[in-house]
Write a protein that holds these residues in place. Structure first.
Motif, PDB file in Angstrom:
ATOM      1  N   ARG A  52       0.835  -1.209   0.000  1.00 48.10           N
ATOM      2  CA  ARG A  52       0.000   0.000   0.000  1.00 48.10           C
ATOM      3  C   ARG A  52       0.869   1.258   0.000  1.00 48.10           C
ATOM      4  N   ILE A  53       1.932   1.241   0.780  1.00 52.96           N
ATOM      5  CA  ILE A  53       2.835   2.389   0.837  1.00 52.96           C
ATOM      6  C   ILE A  53       3.439   2.658  -0.536  1.00 52.96           C
ATOM      7  N   GLU A  54       3.863   1.605  -1.220  1.00 56.50           N
ATOM      8  CA  GLU A  54       4.454   1.777  -2.545  1.00 56.50           C
ATOM      9  C   GLU A  54       3.447   2.366  -3.528  1.00 56.50           C
ATOM     10  N   ALA A  55       2.187   1.910  -3.440  1.00 55.09           N
ATOM     11  CA  ALA A  55       1.148   2.443  -4.329  1.00 55.09           C
ATOM     12  C   ALA A  55       0.882   3.914  -4.034  1.00 55.09           C
ATOM     13  N   LEU A  56       0.823   4.270  -2.760  1.00 55.74           N
ATOM     14  CA  LEU A  56       0.578   5.666  -2.388  1.00 55.74           C
ATOM     15  C   LEU A  56       1.755   6.557  -2.772  1.00 55.74           C
ATOM     16  N   GLN A  57       2.952   6.027  -2.685  1.00 61.39           N
ATOM     17  CA  GLN A  57       4.120   6.786  -3.121  1.00 61.39           C
ATOM     18  C   GLN A  57       4.033   7.098  -4.611  1.00 61.39           C
ATOM     19  N   SER A  58       3.616   6.114  -5.389  1.00 56.85           N
ATOM     20  CA  SER A  58       3.458   6.320  -6.820  1.00 56.85           C
ATOM     21  C   SER A  58       2.408   7.388  -7.105  1.00 56.85           C
ATOM     22  N   GLU A  59       1.289   7.332  -6.385  1.00 55.91           N
ATOM     23  CA  GLU A  59       0.248   8.331  -6.572  1.00 55.91           C
ATOM     24  C   GLU A  59       0.724   9.719  -6.181  1.00 55.91           C
ATOM     25  N   SER A  60       1.534   9.791  -5.131  1.00 52.04           N
ATOM     26  CA  SER A  60       2.073  11.071  -4.695  1.00 52.04           C
ATOM     27  C   SER A  60       2.984  11.673  -5.764  1.00 52.04           C
ATOM     28  N   LEU A  61       3.778  10.833  -6.396  1.00 52.37           N
ATOM     29  CA  LEU A  61       4.722  11.306  -7.411  1.00 52.37           C
ATOM     30  C   LEU A  61       4.026  11.720  -8.708  1.00 52.37           C
ATOM     31  N   THR A  62       2.868  11.119  -8.983  1.00 49.51           N
ATOM     32  CA  THR A  62       2.177  11.394 -10.249  1.00 49.51           C
ATOM     33  C   THR A  62       0.944  12.272 -10.071  1.00 49.51           C
TER      34      THR A  62
END
Length: 205
Positions: free
Chosen positions: A68-78
């Protein structure tokens, strides 16, 4: 916690990301199932196996949290808007905080289990139960170390990508800006000392 469908309902996750996360949840189910716990329900070592299963469940929750953290990090970056960025950052902070609390709890559980195993082995030299306890603790400890290593790797990748993204944004405004100036601006931004519109090319008041 391991149901991939939960990710699909999140408004920040694209359909492509959702599919990838469902695949990741399937992988996590396999990773969690490869720790053989034996039969803890009755009889031999029932209390110990109950404790082991509790740690195993926590390890699976940790693995899902990292995903979940990795997915949220991706959303934060994009993120394409300030609102999306703030929403992702807030959820990322909450998820990371929960992960840190859980990791601390599991570490303490493994430490206590190790101490109890050593005490049992001292009181029961040569007992087969002592060997089972030691082997099970070693398996759980290995899984914990692997999970923490993955978490740290995810965090390091995000930090690097975030730094690169910020550098690109700054250079769009001021192409001649140096890396040292970018780093200083980022530090001021994190500290909240300067309004965002004054970070580049101006001094803090």
């Amino acid at each position: 916690a391991l149901q991939g469908g939960l990710y699909c309902s999140h408004r920040l996750v694209s359909s492509l990301r959702c599919g990838a996360m469902v695949d990741r949840m399937d992988e996590l189910r396999g990773e969690c199932s490869d720790i053989e716990m034996g039969e803890p329900s009755r009889g031999f070592m029932a209390a110990f196996f109950e404790e082991v299963n509790g740690v195993k469940s926590a390890l699976c929750t940790m693995a899902a949290s990292v995903a979940r953290i990795e997915a949220l990090q991706s959303e934060s970056l994009t993120a394409t808007s300030a609102e999306e960025g703030k929403a992702a950052a807030k959820q990322l902070q909450e998820e990371s905080g929960g992960m840190n609390v859980l990791a601390k709890k599991v570490r303490a559980q493994l430490k206590a289990m190790d101490a109890a195993n050593k005490l049992f082995a001292k009181k029961n030299p040569g007992a087969s139960e002592a060997r089972i306890r030691t082997n099970m603790h070693a398996t759980l400890s290995r899984k914990f170390v692997e999970s923490m290593a993955e978490y740290q790797e995810v965090q390091a990748r995000f930090k690097s990508k975030h730094r690169e993204r910020m550098a690109r944004q700054y250079r769009m405004v001021q192409p001649s800006i140096s890396q040292e100036e970018i780093d200083a601006a980022r530090r001021r931004r994190r500290a909240g000392d300067c309004p965002r519109s004054r970070e580049i090319g101006r001094d803090c008041p």
